[in-house]
Write a protein that holds these residues in place. Structure first.
Motif, PDB file in Angstrom:
ATOM      1  N   TRP A  88     116.767  38.962  63.407  1.00  0.00           N
ATOM      2  CA  TRP A  88     116.957  40.032  64.646  1.00  0.00           C
ATOM      3  C   TRP A  88     117.079  41.148  64.019  1.00  0.00           C
ATOM      4  CZ3 TRP A  88     116.739  41.094  69.460  1.00  0.00           C
ATOM      5  CH2 TRP A  88     117.415  42.325  69.887  1.00  0.00           C
ATOM      6  N   MET A  89     117.744  41.741  62.861  1.00  0.00           N
ATOM      7  CA  MET A  89     117.768  43.009  62.712  1.00  0.00           C
ATOM      8  C   MET A  89     116.477  43.522  62.213  1.00  0.00           C
ATOM      9  SD  MET A  89     121.459  43.186  61.131  1.00  0.00           S
ATOM     10  CE  MET A  89     123.043  42.819  62.179  1.00  0.00           C
ATOM     11  N   ASN A  90     115.896  43.058  61.123  1.00  0.00           N
ATOM     12  CA  ASN A  90     114.741  43.499  60.637  1.00  0.00           C
ATOM     13  C   ASN A  90     113.348  42.944  61.207  1.00  0.00           C
ATOM     14  OD1 ASN A  90     115.722  43.903  57.371  1.00  0.00           O
ATOM     15  ND2 ASN A  90     116.284  45.066  58.912  1.00  0.00           N
ATOM     16  N   TYR A  94     114.543  46.107  64.667  1.00  0.00           N
ATOM     17  CA  TYR A  94     114.208  47.226  64.222  1.00  0.00           C
ATOM     18  C   TYR A  94     113.188  47.040  62.952  1.00  0.00           C
ATOM     19  CZ  TYR A  94     114.906  52.129  62.512  1.00  0.00           C
ATOM     20  OH  TYR A  94     114.541  53.317  62.077  1.00  0.00           O
ATOM     21  N   TYR A  96     111.056  47.178  60.149  1.00  0.00           N
ATOM     22  CA  TYR A  96     110.692  47.918  58.787  1.00  0.00           C
ATOM     23  C   TYR A  96     109.258  47.394  58.245  1.00  0.00           C
ATOM     24  CZ  TYR A  96     115.500  49.715  58.288  1.00  0.00           C
ATOM     25  OH  TYR A  96     116.766  50.177  58.340  1.00  0.00           O
ATOM     26  N   TYR A 103     107.223  40.947  59.275  1.00  0.00           N
ATOM     27  CA  TYR A 103     108.714  41.447  59.488  1.00  0.00           C
ATOM     28  C   TYR A 103     109.663  40.373  59.317  1.00  0.00           C
ATOM     29  CZ  TYR A 103     106.268  44.997  61.832  1.00  0.00           C
ATOM     30  OH  TYR A 103     105.462  46.368  62.212  1.00  0.00           O
TER      31      TYR A 103
ATOM     32  N   MET B 162     119.791  51.984  63.848  1.00  0.00           N
ATOM     33  CA  MET B 162     118.969  51.304  62.965  1.00  0.00           C
ATOM     34  C   MET B 162     119.974  50.408  62.313  1.00  0.00           C
ATOM     35  SD  MET B 162     118.173  54.209  60.258  1.00  0.00           S
ATOM     36  CE  MET B 162     117.328  53.135  59.308  1.00  0.00           C
ATOM     37  N   TRP B 163     119.285  49.469  61.659  1.00  0.00           N
ATOM     38  CA  TRP B 163     119.947  48.390  61.067  1.00  0.00           C
ATOM     39  C   TRP B 163     119.527  48.582  59.348  1.00  0.00           C
ATOM     40  CZ3 TRP B 163     123.201  45.901  63.697  1.00  0.00           C
ATOM     41  CH2 TRP B 163     122.939  45.496  65.258  1.00  0.00           C
ATOM     42  N   PRO B 164     120.405  47.722  58.647  1.00  0.00           N
ATOM     43  CA  PRO B 164     120.033  47.972  57.074  1.00  0.00           C
ATOM     44  C   PRO B 164     118.745  47.062  56.912  1.00  0.00           C
ATOM     45  CG  PRO B 164     122.444  47.428  57.596  1.00  0.00           C
ATOM     46  CD  PRO B 164     121.654  47.225  58.857  1.00  0.00           C
ATOM     47  N   GLN B 165     118.083  47.471  55.826  1.00  0.00           N
ATOM     48  CA  GLN B 165     117.068  47.021  55.355  1.00  0.00           C
ATOM     49  C   GLN B 165     117.300  46.009  54.293  1.00  0.00           C
ATOM     50  OE1 GLN B 165     114.071  46.019  53.656  1.00  0.00           O
ATOM     51  NE2 GLN B 165     113.895  47.683  52.410  1.00  0.00           N
ATOM     52  N   PHE B 166     116.951  44.609  55.192  1.00  0.00           N
ATOM     53  CA  PHE B 166     117.425  43.425  54.344  1.00  0.00           C
ATOM     54  C   PHE B 166     116.565  42.969  53.044  1.00  0.00           C
ATOM     55  CE2 PHE B 166     120.207  43.066  57.856  1.00  0.00           C
ATOM     56  CZ  PHE B 166     121.387  42.563  57.480  1.00  0.00           C
ATOM     57  N   ARG B 167     115.317  43.514  52.974  1.00  0.00           N
ATOM     58  CA  ARG B 167     114.353  43.202  51.978  1.00  0.00           C
ATOM     59  C   ARG B 167     114.532  43.951  50.541  1.00  0.00           C
ATOM     60  NH1 ARG B 167     109.376  43.082  55.891  1.00  0.00           N
ATOM     61  NH2 ARG B 167     111.066  44.097  57.223  1.00  0.00           N
TER      62      ARG B 167
END
Lengths: 605, 468
Positions: A88-90, A94, A96, A103, B162-167
Motif C-alpha cells: 500500500w505505502m510504496n 506513494y 517511489y 513499484y 509521504m511514506w518511508p521507502q521500503f526498498r
C-alpha cells in the motif's frame, strides 16, 4: 476479608478451602506421587516446582498447550500486515521510482516482512503464554502459606483442587499422606484485605490527573484561536532571524546584519589583491586618463563585496572627473523641461543603452551613461599625444633600473638568466640581427588606434629562479603549443595549420620580434594580452592564475633576453662554460665547413 | 542433595562414559538459590560501588555529549566529506554485533540442547539488551535532527504526506534492530520471571517484595504454567535464532547494497554474522571472567563454560580470518580496478595501522586457544577477549572509514579524523553499557536459577542411576 477478623484457617469453613497441598523434597518422589494421584482419578491436581520437571506433564495428565497455534496465527498476521503495509505505502499510495524497479517489488519487501513476522509471532507467544496461564495474578490462595515461599527455592508441592469431583478434604489429606507428602495443609482463601489502600488510590489519582494536563493543554489549544505564532520546540531554522544587508541586527555583537568574510577565505569574485596586479594596468593613471574604464575594470575585478583601499583612492579621483563631466552635461541639457534628474538623463542616454549594467556597479546611476561618449572621445582624440609620450618614456627608464638591480644581486639573477641563455645560444646571431630594427616597428604595431592604456611597465612579482621556472613550466604548458618552446611562433599547432593550409589561421607572433620587447611592449601589456587574448589568441585569465601569468611574462622576457644577451651580462662563473661551448660549436662549424669544402672539391674534380 | 565431583573444580576434562558436570561442588537447589540471590541481597562490595561510580560518570559524559550534539549539530563529530559515516556507525555495528552472542547463547544453543549454556545465558541476554541500547543510541543521534527520528516509522504523517521507502536497507535496518531489541527484551524478561519470583519470595522488605511481586507477575511455579512457559521459551528461541542471523545480515546490507568499493560484496552477510558472534563471545568472556570471581559463582559458571566459549571464539575467529582472505581473493579475481584498489588501500593505505591492528587482534590472537592451557586459564582468555573486542571495533572502522575516505574519485579523497566528541561518545557508550550491566548484577538474578536447578536435577538423576 476484613482487618478485624482473625485469620480463620479452619477446615470446618468449607467455603474458604480451595484445596489441599503437600510438600515433597525431591523430584522422584513428586513424580511418583503425581502418577498415583492421576491414577486415583484426580484431574484437577497440580504440582508447584522451582524448575520445570521433566515428565510431570505425563505424570499429571496435562494436555499439550495451544500456544504454538497462537504463535503461528500471530506470525501469519505479521506477514500479512507487513506485505499489505509495504504494498500500500510504496506500491500504491506513494510510489517511489527506485532503480527502475516495479513499484510492488516483493524481493525488496522480504526483510521487513520477515522482521514483522518474527515480531508478531513473538508477541503472540509472549502475551499468549501469560494469557493462557492466567497471569498476571497477584492474589493467589497458594501464597497464603508462608511455607509456599519455598516453591521457588527448593521444595516441591502437590496440590489437589477442591473443584475436582473426587475431592474430599479428609480423603485428599490421607492420599497425600500415603504418598509421602509432608506438611499437608488446606489451602484457604487469601484473607488479606482486598481493598486497595487509600493512599495508593490517591497517588494513582494524582498521577493520572497530572498526566492529563499536557493533553488538556493541547486539546484547548486545538479549539481556541491565538494571534501569537505557533510554538515550536525545535525551530529547525524555520525562524532564523533573516535580515537584509545594511540592516541593524541584534543577533550579532557588532550589530551588523551582514557578516564579514570568514578569515582565511575569499568570497567569489572578492579577491583581495590590488587591481593593478589583476589587470596589468596602472589604475591610478587610468583613472586620470579614462575614468569610466577604470571604474568598470575595478567593478569587474572586485564585484560587489569588499572595497579595497586602492579602490577607495581611485574612487576619490574619479569623483573629480565625474563632477566635470556632470557639469558639462547639465549645461547641455539645461533647456530641457524635465524636473527630476533620472528622467532628464534618459533621453540623453539613448545611445549607450548597452552600458547600463555598468551603471549598476557604480554608486550613482546617472553618471556613467553620460560619461561614456566623453571617454570614447578622449581615447581617440585630444589626450592621445599628451599621454603617449610619458607612457613611452617611463618604461624605458624603468627598464634600465630593473636591469641594473639584478646585476647587483648575482645570487638572484644567476640561475634565472643562465638557462634560457644557454638553450638559445645557437640562435644568437639571428636575434642580434633583428634587434636594430626594433624602434622602427613601434608605430605599425600600435596600428591606427594608439594604445593609451597606462600599462604597468614592470613585473610586480619579485623575480627569482622559482618564479622563472614556474613561468617556464606554465609557458610550456599553455603558450608553447602555438608560440613554440623557443617562442619563435612555430609551435605544433602552427606547424599543423601550415601543413593543412588552414585559411583562417593567423600565425602566432614571434616573441622575439622587436615590437614585443619591453621598451615598446610593457610587461603590463604582455600580461593583458595573456589574460584577454589578441587577434586569434584567446584569453587565458580563466585558466592561468594571475600570479602565474606574471611568471609567464617574466619567462618571456627571459626568452627574449636569451636572444640578445652579451657575454658580459652572463654571470662570471658561467662565462667560461659558455665560451668553451662557443669554441666547441665554432670548431664543429669550421670542421663541417671544411668537410663540405672538401666534398665540393671532390665533386668538382 | 549433593554431588561429589571427583576432580575438584576442574570439569574441563572429558571422562569417557560420563558427562562432565555443569554444576560443581556441594551443590543443592537451595545452595544455587543462595549463591545467586545473595549477590543482590548482600550490600554492594566496594569494588562494585567504585566500578558503578566510574561507569555512571562515563554514561553521564555520553549524555552531555549527546546534549551538546543536539544543541550544536552533527558538525561536532569528525564526520566530514567524504566520510559521513564515521564513528557513530562504527560504534553502532560494533555494539549490535556484541549483542548477538547473547541471543546466540540463549536461543541457538538452547535449540541445540547445549546445556552448558544455562548458567551463562542470563548474563549473555542482559548483555544483548544493553548492547542494543548502546547500538540504538548511535543511529538515533546520527540522523541529524534526532527529534524527528520518528519519521523513520511508517505512520500517516500530516507533516510529510509521504511514506518511508521500503526498498532501502536503512529502513530494513530500522525494522531489524527494533524487532531485535523488542524480541530480546521479551525473551530476557520472560526468562527472568521465575527467578524474580524467587527474589520475591525471599524478600523480607515489603517494598522489595512488592516490586519483585509485580515484576514476577504472580508466578507460582505451577506445572501447567511451566509447561506453557517452556513451550513459549522454545518458540521464542526458535524465532530469535533466525532473527539474530537476519539482523546482522541486514546491518551488512547497509553496506553491501551500496556501490562503494570494498562494501559492495556478497560475502558481507555471513562475514558480518560470524564477526558478530566472535565479538559477542569475546564480550561475554570479558564480563564473565571478572563477574564470576567477584560474585564467587565459579561453581555455576565453571571453567568448562569458559572453555566452550573459547572454542567458539577460536572457530569464529578463523571464519573471520577466512572472510578477510576471501575479500582479497575476490577483489583480485574480480579484476575491478576500484575494488582492487580499495583492498590494497586497506592494507597499505593511510589506514594500514587500523587494518593490521584488526588482523593482529582478530586473526592472530585467538590462535592461542589451540592450547588447552590457554582455554582454561581465565586471565589469558580475559586478555584475548579484550584483544578481540578491540580488533572487532577496528574491523568496523576499517570497513566504514577506509572505503568511504577513498572511493571512485581521487579528488574527493580525504583522511578521517575523529573529534574529542567521537572519543567521548565511544567511551561514554561503554559507561552506559557498564552502568546498566552493574545495575543488572545488583538488582536482577544474574544466573538462571530455575534452569540451573533443572540441570542439577538431571545430573542428580544420573548420579542416582549410576549409584544403583
Amino acid at each position: 476479608m476484613s482487618e478485624t477478623k482473625p485469620a480463620p484457617k479452619t477446615v470446618a469453613d468449607g467455603n474458604t478451602v480451595h484445596g489441599v497441598v503437600a510438600e515433597f523434597s525431591d523430584v522422584d518422589s513428586l513424580l511418583a506421587a503425581c502418577e498415583r494421584v492421576r491414577d486415583a482419578g484426580y484431574t484437577k491436581a497440580d504440582a508447584f516446582t522451582p524448575f520445570p520437571v521433566h515428565g510431570i506433564d505425563k505424570a499429571l495428565g496435562i494436555k499439550p498447550t495451544v500456544l504454538p497455534w497462537i504463535a503461528l496465527t500471530a506470525g501469519a498476521i505479521g506477514t500479512c500486515t507487513a506485505l499489505t503495509m509495504q504494498i500500500w505505502m510504496n506500491g500504491i499510495d506513494y510510489q517511489y521510482i527506485i532503480s527502475g524497479k516495479p513499484y510492488i517489488s516483493l524481493p525488496a519487501f522480504i526483510p521487513v516482512s520477515f522482521e514483522l513476522t518474527i515480531l508478531f509471532a513473538s508477541f503472540g507467544t509472549f502475551f499468549g503464554m501469560w494469557a493462557l496461564n492466567g497471569l498476571p495474578r497477584f492474589s493467589n490462595p497458594m501464597f497464603t502459606s508462608p511455607r509456599f515461599d519455598r516453591a521457588t527455592d527448593d521444595t516441591f508441592f502437590l496440590y489437589l483442587d477442591a473443584k475436582d469431583k473426587r475431592f474430599n478434604e479428609e480423603g485428599a489429606k490421607a492420599l497425600l499422606g500415603d504418598l509421602g507428602g509432608a506438611y499437608i495443609e488446606p489451602v484457604v482463601e487469601d484473607d488479606s484485605p482486598k481493598k486497595i489502600p487509600s493512599f495508593l488510590l490517591i497517588a494513582i489519582a494524582v498521577v493520572i490527573a497530572f498526566s492529563m494536563i499536557p493533553a488538556l493543554v493541547v486539546a484547548r489549544m486545538r479549539v481556541t484561536k491565538s494571534s501569537s505564532p505557533r510554538f515550536h520546540i525545535f525551530p529547525d531554522m524555520d525562524f532564523s532571524p533573516a535580515k537584509d544587508a545594511q540592516q541593524i541586527s541584534t543577533l550579532f555583537a557588532d550589530g551588523r546584519a551582514m557578516r564579514p568574510d570568514v578569515p582565511g577565505t575569499v568570497s567569489r569574485g572578492g579577491l583581495d589583491w590590488d587591481v593593478d596586479f589583476q589587470t596589468g594596468i596602472d589604475m591610478e593613471k587610468l583613472a586620470q586618463v579614462d575614468a569610466p574604464r577604470a571604474r568598470q575594470l575595478v567593478a569587474m575585478m572586485q564585484s560587489d563585496t569588499e572595497v579595497v583601499e586602492a579602490d577607495g583612492e581611485v574612487a576619490g579621483e574619479e569623483e573629480a572627473v565625474k563632477e566635470v563631466v556632470e557639469e558639462t552635461t547639465e549645461e547641455v541639457q539645461a533647456d530641457e523641461p524635465s524636473t527630476d534628474e533620472p528622467s532628464a538623463d534618459e533621453p540623453a542616454s539613448e545611445e549607450p543603452a548597452a552600458e547600463e549594467p555598468e551603471a549598476e556597479m557604480t554608486e550613482e546611476a546617472e553618471a556613467p551613461a553620460e560619461e561614456e561618449p566623453a571617454a570614447e572621445e578622449t581615447e581617440s582624440t585630444e589626450e592621445t599625444p599628451a599621454e603617449e609620450e610619458p607612457a613611452a618614456e617611463e618604461p624605458a627608464e624603468e627598464e634600465m633600473t630593473a636591469e641594473e638591480t639584478p646585476a647587483e644581486e648575482p645570487a638572484a639573477e644567476g640561475p634565472s638568466e643562465e638557462e634560457p641563455v644557454a638553450e638559445a645560444k645557437t640562435e644568437e646571431p639571428e636575434a642580434e640581427a633583428s634587434k636594430p630594427e626594433a624602434p622602427t616597428a613601434l608605430a605599425p604595431a600600435s596600428g591606427p588606434t594608439v594604445d593609451t592604456t597606462p600599462w604597468l611597465t614592470d613585473n610586480p612579482l619579485a623575480i627569482d629562479a622559482a618564479v622563472l621556472q614556474r613561468g617556464q613550466q606554465q609557458f610550456n604548458i599553455y603558450c608553447s603549443v602555438c608560440h613554440g618552446m623557443n617562442g619563435r611562433g612555430n609551435g605544433l599547432v602552427n606547424q599543423r595549420a601550415q601543413r593543412i593550409l588552414a585559411t583562417t589561421w593567423t600565425p602566432p607572433s614571434n616573441l622575439h620580434d622587436a615590437t614585443l620587447y619591453q621598451d615598446v611592449y610593457p610587461d603590463g601589456k604582455l600580461f593583458g594580452t595573456i589574460s584577454n587574448g589578441v587577434r586569434k589568441m584567446p584569453g587565458y585569465a580563466a585558466q592561468i592564475r594571475a600570479k602565474d601569468r606574471w611568471a609567464i611574462v617574466s619567462y618571456v622576457r627571459a626568452l627574449q633576453a636569451s636572444q640578445n644577451a652579451s657575454l658580459e651580462e652572463v654571470p662570471a662563473s658561467q662565462r667560461e662554460a659558455i665560451e668553451k661551448k662557443q669554441s666547441e660549436v665554432k670548431a664543429e662549424l669550421e670542421k663541417a665547413a671544411a668537410e663540405e669544402a672538401a666534398k665540393a672539391q671532390k665533386t668538382a674534380t | 542433595m549433593s554431588l561429589a565431583v571427583p576432580n575438584g573444580l576442574d570439569n574441563s576434562v572429558e571422562r569417557p562414559g560420563t558427562r562432565a558436570p555443569l554444576v560443581l561442588g556441594e551443590s543443592s537447589y537451595h545452595s544455587i538459590t543462595e549463591a545467586v540471590c545473595k549477590i543482590a541481597e548482600n550490600p554492594p562490595s566496594k569494588l562494585w560501588v567504585i566500578s558503578f561510580l566510574v561507569a555512571v560518570h562515563l554514561a553521564t559524559m555520553l549524555g552531555l555529549c549527546i546534549a551538546y550534539l543536539f544543541y550544536t549539530g552533527v558538525g561536532v563529530w569528525g564526520n566530514r566529506n567524504p566520510v559521513f559515516w564515521g564513528w557513530p556507525i562504527v560504534n553502532f555495528v560494533f555494539w549490535v554485533g556484541i549483542g548477538h552472542a547473547g541471543t546466540l547463547i540463549s536461543a541457538i544453543l538452547y535449540l541445540f540442547r547445549q546445556e552448558w549454556r544455562t548458567s551463562i545465558n542470563r548474563t549473555a541476554e542482559a548483555m544483548t539488551i544493553f548492547a542494543v541500547v548502546c547500538a540504538g543510541t548511535f543511529p538515533g543521534i546520527h540522523v541529524g535532527r534526532a527529534w524527528l527520528a520518528f519519521w523513520l516509522a511508517p505512520y500517516p504523517s500530516l507533516n510529510l504526506w509521504m511514506w518511508p521507502q521500503f526498498r532501502s536497507p536503512l529502513l530494513w535496518d530500522v525494522f531489524a534492530v527494533s524487532t531485535y531489541a523488542t524480541v530480546s527484551l521479551l525473551f530476557w524478561y520472560m526468562g527472568m520471571v521465575p527467578d524474580l519470583a524467587t527474589f520475591r519470595d525471599r524478600s523480607k522488605n515489603p517494598f522489595r517484595r512488592a516490586v519483585y511481586g509485580v515484576l514476577s507477575l504472580g508466578w507460582s511455579g505451577s506445572s501447567r504454567h511451566w509447561m506453557r512457559y517452556e513451550k513459549a521459551y522454545a518458540l521464542l528461541a526458535a524465532f530469535a535464532a533466525p532473527l539474530v542471523l537476519s539482523v546482522h545480515t541486514i546491518v551488512s546490507f547497509d553496506f553491501a547494497v551500496s556501490q562503494v568499493p570494498g562494501w559492495h560484496t556478497t560475502i558481507f552477510p555471513p562475514y558480518f554474522v560470524a564477526g558478530a558472534i566472535f565479538s559477542g563471545f569475546a564480550m561475554v568472556i570479558t564480563l564473565m571472567v571478572p563477574a564470576r570471581a567477584i560474585f564467587s559463582i565459579e561453581k555455576l559458571i565453571t571453567i568448562r563454560h569458559l572453555e566452550n566459549m573459547c572454542k567458539i571464539i577460536l572457530t569464529t575467529g578463523m571464519i573471520v580470518g577466512l572472510a578477510y582472505g576471501t575479500e582479497f581473493f575476490i577483489a583480485w579475481y574480480g579484476q575491478v580496478t576500484e575494488e582492487k584498489f580499495a583492498f590494497i588501500n586497506r592494507a597499505m593505505g593511510p589506514y594500514w595501522w587500523a587494518y593490521w591492528t584488526m588482523i593482529t587482534c582478530n586473526v592472530i590472537s585467538p590462535n592461542i586457544f589451540w592450547w588447552k592451557k590457554a582455554r582454561t586459564t581465565p586471565w589469558i582468555m580475559f586478555v584475548v577477549s579484550i584483544f578481540v573486542n578491540i580488533g572487532m571495533w577496528f574491523e568496523r572502522f576499517v570497513i566504514t572509514v577506509t572505503s568511504l575516505s577513498r572511493d571512485y574519485l581521487p579528488s574527493a579523497w580525504a583522511y578521517f579524523e575523529p573529534t574529542w566528541v567521537d572519543w567521548a561518545m565511544l567511551i561514554g557508550s561503554f559507561g552506559l553499557f557498564f552502568t546498566l550491566f552493574l545495575l543488572f548484577c545488583r538488582l536482577m538474578p544474574i544466573v538462571n536459577m530455575a534452569e540451573t536447578k533443572a540441570t542439577l536435577a538431571k545430573e542428580l538423576h544420573m548420579a542416582h542411576k549410576d549409584g544403583h
